[in-house]
Design a protein around this motif. Structure first.
Motif, short mmCIF file in Angstrom:
data_model
loop_
_atom_site.label_atom_id
_atom_site.label_comp_id
_atom_site.label_asym_id
_atom_site.label_seq_id
_atom_site.Cartn_x
_atom_site.Cartn_y
_atom_site.Cartn_z
N LEU B 198 4.58 7.90 5.47
CA LEU B 198 3.43 7.11 5.63
C LEU B 198 3.20 6.38 4.47
N VAL B 200 1.10 4.66 2.99
CA VAL B 200 -0.12 4.92 2.07
C VAL B 200 -0.04 6.32 1.35
N VAL B 201 0.77 7.20 1.73
CA VAL B 201 0.88 8.37 1.04
C VAL B 201 1.71 8.11 -0.29
N VAL B 204 -1.06 6.34 -2.57
CA VAL B 204 -1.69 7.52 -3.22
C VAL B 204 -1.05 8.03 -4.32
N PHE B 231 -0.27 17.04 -2.25
CA PHE B 231 -1.19 16.35 -1.29
C PHE B 231 -0.62 16.46 0.06
N ALA B 233 -1.59 14.87 3.33
CA ALA B 233 -2.45 13.57 3.98
C ALA B 233 -2.96 13.88 5.31
N LEU C 208 -6.68 6.11 -0.32
CA LEU C 208 -7.48 7.22 0.03
C LEU C 208 -8.15 6.70 1.28
N ALA C 210 -7.96 4.02 2.89
CA ALA C 210 -6.87 3.35 4.14
C ALA C 210 -6.46 4.22 4.67
N LEU C 211 -6.13 5.45 3.94
CA LEU C 211 -5.46 6.57 4.86
C LEU C 211 -6.24 7.05 5.95
N LEU C 214 -6.52 4.60 8.84
CA LEU C 214 -5.22 4.74 9.49
C LEU C 214 -5.27 6.06 10.46
#
Ligand SMILES: [Zn+2]
Ligand SMILES: [Zn+2]
Lengths: 101, 283, 283, 101
Positions: B198, B200-201, B204, B231, B233, C208, C210-211, C214
């Motif tokens: 993903l 956006v992981v 981060v 982490f 998510a 975070l 945005a995560l 989503l």
């Protein structure tokens, strides 16, 4: 004679995919003659939790290269690796290293 | 390394005012950032946010290494690139975006793979190295070059919904080989194309990696030397685990190192550093 | 809300391939993202990385609200803007950057402050709201609008080296007023201009945030409803704390709400929603 | 007569700036007639740790609006707020809410 132990066994970083995708396993290790150490725990995991392709997790009597073993969030190398004797309520985390970016 | 500087310009004081008022950073820390150079290995999902925030913060020079070109399938996480730049080298696309954001930062694009022949010379020209690569041979190569050149290495990775970050070879802490003396069997390694990720992981993790680089460059010290932050998510969980110390018998950073030159890492790992079409593996 | 869609195009399958292979997301989740709309309140340090990763992931429509124009002092953390756009409205600068990254995402810029007169109508047009604002009156305004419109609210904030994120009004969880029935005394509130902020801390928090957006939009559910994640960037520490449940006597979401219309939040908080030059306060 | 308690008092989100910038304080609360609750703790903090501008932290006999109180990482509202009776080794975190972006 060692008493039964209740231990949390966790998998992460993809290692959980070898265990039906389940990350946290609450495990009861039965009482036995010898004390429970990580070496015994790996044998127990192979027999009881790891259903297929054990070579992706185990190599010889240890974990394969690329998997970190953490006992109570600390690197097992600080605690004697395979020889660490498990305590009741210990948490053991097996985490596969990621390489993606 | 860049030459030292005595003072910030009026424009710099205005631009960085929000971070200059932080007592832990201040003018002294900003001057350190302005004269710092960082080598970014990989301009993908981690390298994009990392380079973006390093440029925004005013790091003096950024070296950008990537042999690859922009593809549409990159754009769900590689946010420095754009649709119009598909087919261009990632390092040029990234450098153009960074210049729009902060033209004072010197971006040096290296449109090539990092190889054993070039890595040591390249790493020696930078103060801090960020490993944003996506394969095992490159991770060993970057590590050994950092140990041989005496540079701190901030290393992050991401796959599926998970990420990991740590700092190697900093102030007597362990290197990558201390933790992983042997490479994983090639058939156990999953890349992002196969396993998915993903976007956006990587965002981060790339931001956390930039934070560690900035703290090292500004003299504040990193948080994840001798430890690994993981982490998850999906669960929103962070967990910091304590890693071992430097191993006296480490092949790279130990007392009698056997890695005294860079090697053939593809042979060592049994896998390719540039092959994007590896077959699907379980993990 | 956008109309439902039955299938992804060939181009979408290619572009989002890395996230489509994630079994937790898959084609079903991607279709949900493609038909989701998100209102981004504030295009500053949090809103920039948030909007960037939402656009990259293929969210169908992004509403961008900000009354402010780009200044040079924004660029150390507001990474969607660029030097050439100084003086332009932030929402137009942000929309232009997002279009470069993903032209299929519909960006709706609102170059205006969110006010009690406009907020409810605006919030009703979107499925999820992200509070990326920088002042107390706006945070109460966004909360009350989300409660009245029945929308989940993902709220993040950052200052100095610290950040906080939580999800309000989701699936029976508390709203902002459940946790903070009374506003803080105006003299105890510090903004980023006065207190400073390290840009990449807003990067971590915006990613975070945005995560969480989503995960809500894709139907996976958020991680920080009824809890608050706090981040200390100097120490590299994350900590998740358990918040109270929804208060039956909450003025906004309780059983007999007194907030049945939007109010005068500047009077309620004793501070301005747009004044950027508040005097220096201790915390 | 309540025995002395050892408690960790933490400040964050900027509240630590009222306490010389120190986030973690290991505190020993002396034995006293009544049990130690958060109400007493606030009085003790005001007298022993908080040197100036108490109005930025305390309002009446509670904390000012905008400060969250967490006992062992849980919102004090779940535990009785001012009336919660402290246990030995408890951790009490006072966190100022951030509004910046
Ligand atoms: Zn080593
Ligand atoms: Zn409420």
């Amino acid at each position: 004679m060692a008493a039964p132990l209740s231990v949390e066994v966790e998998f992460g970083g993809g290692a959980e995919l070898l265990f039906d995708g389940i990350k946290k396993h609450q495990v009861t290790l039965p009482g036995q003659e010898e004390p429970w150490d990580i070496r015994n725990l790996l044998v127990w995991i192979k027999k009881n939790l790891l259903k297929e392709r054990p070579e992706l997790f185990i190599q010889g009597d240890s974990v394969r290269p690329g998997i970190l073993v953490l006992v109570n969030d600390a690197d097992w190398e600080l605690l004697g690796e395979l020889d660490y004797q498990l305590q009741d309520q210990d948490s053991v985390l097996f985490i596969s290293t990621l390489h993606g970016g | 390394p860049l030459p030292p500087r005595a003072a910030l310009s009026r424009d710099e004081i205005l631009r960085y005012s929000r971070q200059l008022v932080l007592p832990e950073l201040g003018v002294h820390g900003q001057l350190r950032l302005a004269t710092a150079s960082v080598l970014v290995v990989g301009c993908g999902g981690l390298g994009c946010p990392l380079a973006q925030y390093l440029a925004a913060a005013g790091v003096g020079r950024l070296g950008l290494v990537d042999y690859d070109v922009v593809e549409m399938s990159n754009l769900a996480r590689q946010v420095l690139h754009g649709e119009a730049l598909a087919g261009q080298a990632k390092v040029f696309s990234a450098a153009a975006s960074l210049r729009r954001l902060n033209s004072a930062v010197e971006c040096v694009p290296y449109a090539q793979a990092l190889t054993p022949a070039t890595a040591l010379d390249l790493v020696r020209r930078y103060d801090v190295v960020a490993d944003c690569s996506d394969n095992v041979p490159t991770r060993y190569l970057v590590n050994d070059a950092c140990v041989l050149a005496g540079r701190p290495l901030v290393s992050a990775s991401a796959l599926r919904f998970e990420g990991q970050i740590t700092v190697y070879h900093y102030d007597g802490g362990p290197c990558y080989r201390c933790i992983f003396p042997q490479p994983p069997p090639a058939e156990t390694v999953t890349n992002c194309a196969d396993g998915g990720v993903l976007g956006v992981v990587t965002g981060v993790l790339g931001c956390l990696q930039a934070l560690e680089v900035l703290k090292i460059a500004a003299g504040l010290g990193p948080s994840y030397s001798r430890s690994l932050l993981i982490f998850d998510a999906l669960r929103g969980q962070f967990r910091c685990i304590q890693l071992r110390s430097r191993r006296p018998d480490c092949a790279a950073c130990g007392e009698r190192p056997t890695v005294t030159d860079l090697q053939d890492y593809e042979a060592f790992c049994g896998s390719s550093a540039t092959d994007k079409c590896r077959s699907l593996q379980l993990l």
